[in-house]
Write a protein that holds these residues in place. Sequence first.
Motif, PDB file in Angstrom:
ATOM      1  N   ALA A  69       9.737  16.289   0.672  1.00 40.75           N
ATOM      2  CA  ALA A  69       9.145  16.492  -0.365  1.00 40.75           C
ATOM      3  C   ALA A  69       9.616  16.035  -1.672  1.00 40.75           C
ATOM      4  O   ALA A  69       9.022  15.329  -2.407  1.00 40.75           O
ATOM      5  CB  ALA A  69       8.977  18.157  -0.503  1.00 40.75           C
ATOM      6  N   ARG A  78       0.813  -1.339   0.134  1.00 38.85           N
ATOM      7  CA  ARG A  78      -0.523  -0.328  -0.330  1.00 38.85           C
ATOM      8  C   ARG A  78       0.792   0.910  -0.286  1.00 38.85           C
ATOM      9  O   ARG A  78       1.816   1.032  -0.055  1.00 38.85           O
ATOM     10  CB  ARG A  78      -0.358   0.109   1.618  1.00 38.85           C
ATOM     11  CG  ARG A  78      -2.115  -1.126   1.033  1.00 38.85           C
ATOM     12  CD  ARG A  78      -2.796  -1.108   2.602  1.00 38.85           C
ATOM     13  NE  ARG A  78      -3.963   0.402   2.441  1.00 38.85           N
ATOM     14  CZ  ARG A  78      -4.766   0.759   3.066  1.00 38.85           C
ATOM     15  NH1 ARG A  78      -4.057   0.534   3.939  1.00 38.85           N
ATOM     16  NH2 ARG A  78      -5.401   2.169   2.760  1.00 38.85           N
ATOM     17  N   TYR A  79      -0.270   2.544  -0.535  1.00 37.33           N
ATOM     18  CA  TYR A  79       1.141   3.589  -0.765  1.00 37.33           C
ATOM     19  C   TYR A  79       1.765   3.676   1.443  1.00 37.33           C
ATOM     20  O   TYR A  79       1.103   3.334   2.142  1.00 37.33           O
ATOM     21  CB  TYR A  79      -0.242   5.019  -0.200  1.00 37.33           C
ATOM     22  CG  TYR A  79      -0.002   5.199  -1.479  1.00 37.33           C
ATOM     23  CD1 TYR A  79       0.673   5.343  -2.446  1.00 37.33           C
ATOM     24  CD2 TYR A  79      -2.269   4.867  -2.371  1.00 37.33           C
ATOM     25  CE1 TYR A  79       0.342   5.859  -3.934  1.00 37.33           C
ATOM     26  CE2 TYR A  79      -1.992   4.867  -3.486  1.00 37.33           C
ATOM     27  CZ  TYR A  79      -0.686   5.462  -4.368  1.00 37.33           C
ATOM     28  OH  TYR A  79      -1.065   5.608  -5.565  1.00 37.33           O
ATOM     29  N   ALA A  80       2.852   4.589   1.402  1.00 38.35           N
ATOM     30  CA  ALA A  80       3.612   4.942   2.462  1.00 38.35           C
ATOM     31  C   ALA A  80       4.288   5.734   2.717  1.00 38.35           C
ATOM     32  O   ALA A  80       3.998   5.839   1.697  1.00 38.35           O
ATOM     33  CB  ALA A  80       4.254   3.385   2.848  1.00 38.35           C
ATOM     34  N   GLU A  81       4.587   6.407   3.399  1.00 40.82           N
ATOM     35  CA  GLU A  81       5.177   7.409   3.422  1.00 40.82           C
ATOM     36  C   GLU A  81       6.489   7.240   2.993  1.00 40.82           C
ATOM     37  O   GLU A  81       7.195   6.490   3.042  1.00 40.82           O
ATOM     38  CB  GLU A  81       5.360   7.995   5.223  1.00 40.82           C
ATOM     39  CG  GLU A  81       4.740   7.819   5.828  1.00 40.82           C
ATOM     40  CD  GLU A  81       5.498   7.818   6.955  1.00 40.82           C
ATOM     41  OE1 GLU A  81       5.536   9.236   8.041  1.00 40.82           O
ATOM     42  OE2 GLU A  81       5.657   6.873   7.875  1.00 40.82           O
ATOM     43  N   LEU A  82       6.809   8.275   2.311  1.00 45.53           N
ATOM     44  CA  LEU A  82       6.956   7.727   0.852  1.00 45.53           C
ATOM     45  C   LEU A  82       9.068   8.311   1.487  1.00 45.53           C
ATOM     46  O   LEU A  82       9.405   7.850   0.528  1.00 45.53           O
ATOM     47  CB  LEU A  82       6.762   8.782  -0.088  1.00 45.53           C
ATOM     48  CG  LEU A  82       5.928   8.279  -0.823  1.00 45.53           C
ATOM     49  CD1 LEU A  82       5.133  10.010  -2.164  1.00 45.53           C
ATOM     50  CD2 LEU A  82       5.778   7.039  -1.742  1.00 45.53           C
ATOM     51  N   THR A  88       8.107  -0.483  -1.264  1.00 45.06           N
ATOM     52  CA  THR A  88       8.052  -0.936   0.551  1.00 45.06           C
ATOM     53  C   THR A  88       8.826  -2.576   0.327  1.00 45.06           C
ATOM     54  O   THR A  88       9.326  -2.801   1.326  1.00 45.06           O
ATOM     55  CB  THR A  88       6.337  -0.984   0.546  1.00 45.06           C
ATOM     56  OG1 THR A  88       5.469  -1.930  -0.664  1.00 45.06           O
ATOM     57  CG2 THR A  88       5.966  -0.073   0.470  1.00 45.06           C
ATOM     58  N   PRO A 142      11.620   8.291  -4.320  1.00 43.65           N
ATOM     59  CA  PRO A 142      10.833   6.865  -3.495  1.00 43.65           C
ATOM     60  C   PRO A 142      11.225   5.702  -3.363  1.00 43.65           C
ATOM     61  O   PRO A 142      11.240   4.997  -4.730  1.00 43.65           O
ATOM     62  CB  PRO A 142       9.368   6.405  -3.385  1.00 43.65           C
ATOM     63  CG  PRO A 142       8.786   6.788  -4.781  1.00 43.65           C
ATOM     64  CD  PRO A 142       9.813   7.943  -5.287  1.00 43.65           C
ATOM     65  N   VAL A 143      11.255   4.690  -2.645  1.00 38.42           N
ATOM     66  CA  VAL A 143      11.528   3.230  -2.424  1.00 38.42           C
ATOM     67  C   VAL A 143      10.606   1.991  -2.438  1.00 38.42           C
ATOM     68  O   VAL A 143       9.767   2.488  -1.011  1.00 38.42           O
ATOM     69  CB  VAL A 143      12.550   2.749  -1.562  1.00 38.42           C
ATOM     70  CG1 VAL A 143      13.224   1.372  -1.881  1.00 38.42           C
ATOM     71  CG2 VAL A 143      14.406   3.474  -1.775  1.00 38.42           C
ATOM     72  N   TYR A 154       9.346  12.612  -2.593  1.00 36.08           N
ATOM     73  CA  TYR A 154       8.461  11.701  -3.111  1.00 36.08           C
ATOM     74  C   TYR A 154       8.246  11.712  -5.028  1.00 36.08           C
ATOM     75  O   TYR A 154       7.678  10.834  -5.398  1.00 36.08           O
ATOM     76  CB  TYR A 154       7.482  13.047  -3.132  1.00 36.08           C
ATOM     77  CG  TYR A 154       5.829  13.177  -4.265  1.00 36.08           C
ATOM     78  CD1 TYR A 154       5.068  12.739  -3.546  1.00 36.08           C
ATOM     79  CD2 TYR A 154       5.472  14.425  -5.469  1.00 36.08           C
ATOM     80  CE1 TYR A 154       4.023  12.493  -4.072  1.00 36.08           C
ATOM     81  CE2 TYR A 154       4.659  14.367  -5.834  1.00 36.08           C
ATOM     82  CZ  TYR A 154       3.949  13.196  -5.494  1.00 36.08           C
ATOM     83  OH  TYR A 154       2.364  13.329  -6.321  1.00 36.08           O
TER      84      TYR A 154
END
Lengths: 413, 413
Positions: free
Chosen positions: B277, B68-72, B286, B283-284, B280
Amino acid sequence: MVSRTAAALTAASPAIAEAHFRAEARPYHPRLRPDGYLNLGTAENRLVGDLLADHLARPGALTEENTRYAELHGSPVLRRRIAELLTRTGRSAVDPEDLVVVSGATAALDIIATILCDPGEAIVVPAPYYAAFDTDLGGRSGARVVPALLDESDDFALSARAVDRTVTELHRQGVTVRAVVLASPSNPLGQVHSAEQLRELTQVAAAHDLDLVGDELYSHSVFGPTPFTSLRNPAVGQARAGRTHTIWGFAKDFGLPGFKTGVLHVTDPRVRAAARALSYFAPVSTGTQSFLADLLDDPEWTAGFLAENRRRLAASYAATAGALAREGIPHIPAEAGCSLWLDLRDRLPEPTYDGERELWRTILEQARVSIIPGEIFHPNAPGWFRLCHTQDQETVAEAVARLGRLLGSRPRP
Amino acid sequence: MVSRTAAALTAASPAIAEAHFRAEARPYHPRLRPDGYLNLGTAENRLVGDLLADHLARPGALTEENTRYAELHGSPVLRRRIAELLTRTGRSAVDPEDLVVVSGATAALDIIATILCDPGEAIVVPAPYYAAFDTDLGGRSGARVVPALLDESDDFALSARAVDRTVTELHRQGVTVRAVVLASPSNPLGQVHSAEQLRELTQVAAAHDLDLVGDELYSHSVFGPTPFTSLRNPAVGQARAGRTHTIWGFAKDFGLPGFKTGVLHVTDPRVRAAARALSYFAPVSTGTQSFLADLLDDPEWTAGFLAENRRRLAASYAATAGALAREGIPHIPAEAGCSLWLDLRDRLPEPTYDGERELWRTILEQARVSIIPGEIFHPNAPGWFRLCHTQDQETVAEAVARLGRLLGSRPRP
């Protein structure tokens, strides 16, 4: 002190991300937290987790080879398999050498904008459009992202004339326009553009000597009657070889947003060389590339997965649309994707974007439902909201019921 | 037509990458391809593959949550474990909230340069320096990367005075200087900077109101007598809180360059917000974050792995240095990292960079050994080459023997 680019990016605080993490921190649970937040703000496709569970539970073994430096624009095997998939589903041959794999669709959009635009040059985007386009396309490249407003009376259908008008007006102002970018299928509206609409748009781009970029992130998530047509399809614009670029990724159609893997399709040799050079700053781990190549290794499994995804999207959309109708909340019909576009214009406390923000906050704090206020999508007027329905249907039903209770006390159309 | 940024990046063809893929396409094998290429050009640590084999063969199961989307800017668990590691090994507490995980050290360098510099502003780097710094720091940010040449008679040891002189000269020319960046331990020389050298450098940065960036990618790859001192260590520059930024990653110390995972440590709130910022765009996955968090879950295993890595680096360096000495090929002594700096100045056909390129081509085509010509590292004179020794010792021995045969026919010092 930080640079101008850094200051601008920091100031452009991502409202969607903020609401996402707030809602995710105290999520609804029917028994454990019945007053928890319902997150219908994030465009995640959570309908296919069970179909991926086997792959996720037993990721393929990696070798030492997988850990080494590799071509930064994507491993040959992953590019070959993506090319095979896009060739089958886009009805147009894709050469793996024209694919540049990068760490997400955001990176892909940033890269193509950086290639096409010097700072200050313009990209025109039919609006309403995916809110993050402003940052994705302009945040690092310095390009100006300019909306071409579509006609609400036509349900915001893609219109080449609207783009033509906006480009002409920018030219009149002395602005250099480099490209038209559009999400196809669209986001937030979930509309599927017809071949005819895309052909007209291609002609307008050609007439103004512009590149055309199709963000086709939802191309395998079409559940309505209009068939998806890729901008790569020769029927759309054969004469525009090299000037049309498309983007795809695993976030939506495969429900893998955390894997941050997007791909640019570019056929012009200079654009391709530049995209490869820029991929150096946003590569994907060989481990993740290996996982995704494994995922695509069986075309039959992939076809079955995508078909089941479309069936579930259709069912999710139908259930959500039905529940909204019962609550008297109108929306623009969708044929693709994770989201739909609610019309709450006559529920606003006042017909302004301040009023829209007030209603958004009321919905978030009183109903504890996170949906995204329309302003950031550049619509025609305040009062539109994006709702994402692609998750557990009970959660969506609870959210629509809460919206009904909250908004039912306000005048109905 | 492509943008200025794209054109410049495309023109800056990465010579290292080219030689890498050429050499890798027809690799040496003692029996199967005895005339194959020996790639001593790429700074890969290939000494630890067997130590990672278990982790690689059985990657941990992923969950739907992992997709899922996670803290980027990095998952909380990965940032916590990296913070624990860096706290232990850098002898200075690292707060996970100050870490920004991005897709490789290149992305981390690009991000910090973009934060610190508007286009045209300068970054000073002690030279010789890692060749890719020019692209990593300047390619997207538009910053000017300016070498501060170190003194060959002092084996190119880090000198705050050289940096001071270069900054002063730039100021005299009216150039705005924003930062000093250095690899610590150094690359290509593999030198470990002492606490005293770093303290002096910090004082020079403070005197000129500059930020200081330490690329500490090799910080766990020190095998010589000088202990590694992090720029985070309060003994180096306590008063410079918020103006010192460090970079680390898994490519070198863990031998995982394909995993493209780097991390920025930034403590200034504005710089941190900007770095988040910018993460974004790079990103790596997950999936990869989950793998790396698993890898760091046992501090004892990690400590053992890093100790064994240092032992193997020391043995590899000692064997390579011995073989070079027997062939009469001089180099600058190294204490860390994957590479060493060969002195072939008196083997050049002529004392120019044309002569250096000619010798490089002769070595690549006749000896079939890929080593990197020094010019791109901004040295004091033509004739230096970087040789990476961290691989199968038989391969390195064969390469040094070939170099000896080829260069032995030329005058010896």
